[in-house]
Design a protein around this motif. Structure first.
Motif, PDB file in Angstrom:
ATOM      1  N   ALA A  31       0.840  -1.196   0.000  1.00 21.67           N
ATOM      2  CA  ALA A  31       0.000   0.000   0.000  1.00 21.67           C
ATOM      3  C   ALA A  31       0.873   1.242   0.000  1.00 21.67           C
ATOM      4  O   ALA A  31       2.067   1.170   0.278  1.00 21.67           O
ATOM      5  N   ILE A  32       0.261   2.368  -0.285  1.00 19.48           N
ATOM      6  CA  ILE A  32       0.949   3.643  -0.151  1.00 19.48           C
ATOM      7  C   ILE A  32       0.933   3.990   1.333  1.00 19.48           C
ATOM      8  O   ILE A  32      -0.141   4.066   1.937  1.00 19.48           O
ATOM      9  N   PRO A  33       2.098   4.155   1.955  1.00 17.41           N
ATOM     10  CA  PRO A  33       2.166   4.316   3.416  1.00 17.41           C
ATOM     11  C   PRO A  33       1.759   5.702   3.903  1.00 17.41           C
ATOM     12  O   PRO A  33       2.588   6.520   4.282  1.00 17.41           O
ATOM     13  N   MET A  34       0.454   5.954   3.884  1.00 15.61           N
ATOM     14  CA  MET A  34      -0.100   7.204   4.410  1.00 15.61           C
ATOM     15  C   MET A  34      -1.591   7.026   4.623  1.00 15.61           C
ATOM     16  O   MET A  34      -2.171   6.068   4.123  1.00 15.61           O
ATOM     17  N   PRO A  35      -2.230   7.932   5.329  1.00 15.95           N
ATOM     18  CA  PRO A  35      -3.675   7.811   5.535  1.00 15.95           C
ATOM     19  C   PRO A  35      -4.425   7.783   4.194  1.00 15.95           C
ATOM     20  O   PRO A  35      -4.004   8.415   3.223  1.00 15.95           O
ATOM     21  N   ALA A  39      -3.729   9.348   0.451  1.00 10.98           N
ATOM     22  CA  ALA A  39      -3.315   8.438  -0.622  1.00 10.98           C
ATOM     23  C   ALA A  39      -3.949   8.825  -1.943  1.00 10.98           C
ATOM     24  O   ALA A  39      -3.351   8.634  -3.006  1.00 10.98           O
ATOM     25  N   ASP A  40      -5.155   9.384  -1.908  1.00 10.30           N
ATOM     26  CA  ASP A  40      -5.804   9.819  -3.139  1.00 10.30           C
ATOM     27  C   ASP A  40      -5.074  10.987  -3.792  1.00 10.30           C
ATOM     28  O   ASP A  40      -5.287  11.280  -4.959  1.00 10.30           O
ATOM     29  N   LYS A  41      -4.204  11.643  -3.031  1.00  6.34           N
ATOM     30  CA  LYS A  41      -3.477  12.797  -3.552  1.00  6.34           C
ATOM     31  C   LYS A  41      -2.081  12.443  -4.056  1.00  6.34           C
ATOM     32  O   LYS A  41      -1.365  13.319  -4.530  1.00  6.34           O
ATOM     33  N   ALA A  43       0.796  11.550  -6.360  1.00  2.00           N
ATOM     34  CA  ALA A  43       0.953  11.822  -7.788  1.00  2.00           C
ATOM     35  C   ALA A  43       0.981  10.532  -8.594  1.00  2.00           C
ATOM     36  O   ALA A  43       1.507   9.513  -8.160  1.00  2.00           O
ATOM     37  N   VAL A  44       0.417  10.613  -9.770  1.00  2.00           N
ATOM     38  CA  VAL A  44       0.435   9.519 -10.740  1.00  2.00           C
ATOM     39  C   VAL A  44       1.593   9.817 -11.677  1.00  2.00           C
ATOM     40  O   VAL A  44       1.830  10.987 -11.993  1.00  2.00           O
ATOM     41  N   PRO A  45       2.347   8.839 -12.120  1.00  2.00           N
ATOM     42  CA  PRO A  45       2.154   7.388 -11.997  1.00  2.00           C
ATOM     43  C   PRO A  45       2.795   6.824 -10.730  1.00  2.00           C
ATOM     44  O   PRO A  45       3.680   7.421 -10.148  1.00  2.00           O
ATOM     45  N   TYR A  46       2.312   5.624 -10.364  1.00  2.00           N
ATOM     46  CA  TYR A  46       2.933   4.868  -9.295  1.00  2.00           C
ATOM     47  C   TYR A  46       2.644   3.384  -9.501  1.00  2.00           C
ATOM     48  O   TYR A  46       1.809   2.996 -10.327  1.00  2.00           O
ATOM     49  N   VAL A  47       3.376   2.558  -8.723  1.00  2.00           N
ATOM     50  CA  VAL A  47       3.267   1.100  -8.796  1.00  2.00           C
ATOM     51  C   VAL A  47       3.097   0.576  -7.371  1.00  2.00           C
ATOM     52  O   VAL A  47       3.813   1.011  -6.469  1.00  2.00           O
ATOM     53  N   ILE A  48       2.141  -0.339  -7.176  1.00  2.00           N
ATOM     54  CA  ILE A  48       1.981  -1.009  -5.884  1.00  2.00           C
ATOM     55  C   ILE A  48       2.055  -2.518  -6.126  1.00  2.00           C
ATOM     56  O   ILE A  48       1.293  -3.061  -6.920  1.00  2.00           O
ATOM     57  N   VAL A  49       2.991  -3.182  -5.427  1.00  2.00           N
ATOM     58  CA  VAL A  49       3.151  -4.634  -5.519  1.00  2.00           C
ATOM     59  C   VAL A  49       2.517  -5.255  -4.283  1.00  2.00           C
ATOM     60  O   VAL A  49       2.822  -4.842  -3.163  1.00  2.00           O
ATOM     61  N   THR A  50       1.640  -6.241  -4.489  1.00  2.00           N
ATOM     62  CA  THR A  50       0.935  -6.862  -3.368  1.00  2.00           C
ATOM     63  C   THR A  50       1.126  -8.379  -3.345  1.00  2.00           C
ATOM     64  O   THR A  50       1.245  -9.016  -4.382  1.00  2.00           O
ATOM     65  N   PHE A  51       1.160  -8.917  -2.148  1.00  2.00           N
ATOM     66  CA  PHE A  51       1.131 -10.363  -1.944  1.00  2.00           C
ATOM     67  C   PHE A  51      -0.340 -10.730  -1.851  1.00  2.00           C
ATOM     68  O   PHE A  51      -1.014 -10.361  -0.897  1.00  2.00           O
ATOM     69  N   ASP A  52      -0.843 -11.451  -2.867  1.00  2.00           N
ATOM     70  CA  ASP A  52      -2.282 -11.708  -2.956  1.00  2.00           C
ATOM     71  C   ASP A  52      -2.691 -13.110  -2.525  1.00  2.00           C
ATOM     72  O   ASP A  52      -3.810 -13.534  -2.797  1.00  2.00           O
ATOM     73  N   GLY A  53      -1.805 -13.811  -1.847  1.00  2.00           N
ATOM     74  CA  GLY A  53      -2.179 -15.108  -1.292  1.00  2.00           C
ATOM     75  C   GLY A  53      -1.298 -16.244  -1.758  1.00  2.00           C
ATOM     76  O   GLY A  53      -0.491 -16.108  -2.676  1.00  2.00           O
ATOM     77  N   LEU A  54      -1.493 -17.380  -1.092  1.00  2.00           N
ATOM     78  CA  LEU A  54      -0.677 -18.567  -1.320  1.00  2.00           C
ATOM     79  C   LEU A  54      -1.548 -19.803  -1.129  1.00  2.00           C
ATOM     80  O   LEU A  54      -2.400 -19.824  -0.234  1.00  2.00           O
ATOM     81  N   GLU A 126      -8.720   0.359 -16.653  1.00  2.00           N
ATOM     82  CA  GLU A 126      -9.843   1.139 -16.160  1.00  2.00           C
ATOM     83  C   GLU A 126      -9.414   2.583 -15.935  1.00  2.00           C
ATOM     84  O   GLU A 126      -8.221   2.893 -15.951  1.00  2.00           O
ATOM     85  N   TYR A 127     -10.409   3.430 -15.716  1.00  2.00           N
ATOM     86  CA  TYR A 127     -10.154   4.850 -15.493  1.00  2.00           C
ATOM     87  C   TYR A 127     -10.824   5.276 -14.202  1.00  2.00           C
ATOM     88  O   TYR A 127     -11.984   4.952 -13.950  1.00  2.00           O
ATOM     89  N   ASP A 128     -10.085   5.987 -13.358  1.00  2.00           N
ATOM     90  CA  ASP A 128     -10.616   6.521 -12.108  1.00  2.00           C
ATOM     91  C   ASP A 128     -10.750   8.038 -12.272  1.00  2.00           C
ATOM     92  O   ASP A 128      -9.745   8.756 -12.259  1.00  2.00           O
ATOM     93  N   PRO A 129     -11.972   8.551 -12.452  1.00  2.00           N
ATOM     94  CA  PRO A 129     -12.146   9.982 -12.681  1.00  2.00           C
ATOM     95  C   PRO A 129     -11.889  10.835 -11.439  1.00  2.00           C
ATOM     96  O   PRO A 129     -11.654  12.036 -11.548  1.00  2.00           O
ATOM     97  N   ILE A 130     -11.897  10.228 -10.263  1.00  2.00           N
ATOM     98  CA  ILE A 130     -11.676  10.985  -9.035  1.00  2.00           C
ATOM     99  C   ILE A 130     -10.198  11.345  -8.871  1.00  2.00           C
ATOM    100  O   ILE A 130      -9.865  12.452  -8.475  1.00  2.00           O
ATOM    101  N   LYS A 131      -9.307  10.410  -9.225  1.00  2.00           N
ATOM    102  CA  LYS A 131      -7.872  10.636  -9.014  1.00  2.00           C
ATOM    103  C   LYS A 131      -7.323  11.736  -9.899  1.00  2.00           C
ATOM    104  O   LYS A 131      -6.629  12.593  -9.351  1.00  2.00           O
ATOM    105  N   PRO A 132      -7.472  11.903 -11.106  1.00  2.00           N
ATOM    106  CA  PRO A 132      -7.851  10.965 -12.162  1.00  2.00           C
ATOM    107  C   PRO A 132      -6.618  10.193 -12.659  1.00  2.00           C
ATOM    108  O   PRO A 132      -5.512  10.716 -12.657  1.00  2.00           O
TER     109      PRO A 132
END
Length: 146
Positions: A31-35, A39-41, A43-54, A126-132
């Protein structure tokens, strides 16, 4: 080492100066380490790597409680300001992961984190119009040693 598979994906991406520069160093684990409100603020672009299970693969009862192989899923969320920029970032990350895994040295201390194999799935754009921003997730289903 299966429970740490996401770490080698983060290393692969961060080791690319081109990708790191393209995203302004904004490469995160989990995750982005902030409240959330802040996090919605980010800047784009960014990359988040997640462990999605085993899932452990126990083929026979003789193996005891766990089999020798795990199937680990690692997600990579990619964001960009334009669709074209997202395509370029997705291709760069995809190519970097493959070439990094192929090129890691036998004596590298993190060699044990490299999956034996993986199957890649790319989610819809997909497109997020809020971020955007435009965004896409790459999902790697990895075969690893337990």
């Amino acid at each position: 080492m299966s429970l740490q598979t996401d770490l080698i994906f983060i290393r692969a991406i961060r080791d690319s100066q081109m990708i790191t520069k393209a995203v302004g160093g904004r490469i995160y684990g989990t995750a982005i380490p902030m409240p959330d409100a802040d996090a919605d603020k980010v800047a784009v672009p960014y990359v988040i790597v997640t462990f999605d299970g085993l899932v452990n693969d126990q083929e026979t009862k003789e193996e005891g409680y766990e089999g020798e192989e795990d199937t680990v899923t690692v997600g990579i969320l990619l964001t960009a300001e334009t669709n074209a920029a997202l395509h370029a970032l997705s291709e760069a990350v995809r190519n970097r992961v493959r070439t990094f895994f192929e090129g890691i040295k036998e004596d590298d201390p993190e060699r044990g984190l490299i999956p034996e194999s993986y199957q890649l799935r790319a989610g819809r754009i997909e497109y997020d119009p809020i971020k955007p921003c435009y965004y896409q997730e790459l999902s790697y289903e990895c075969t690893t040693k337990r």
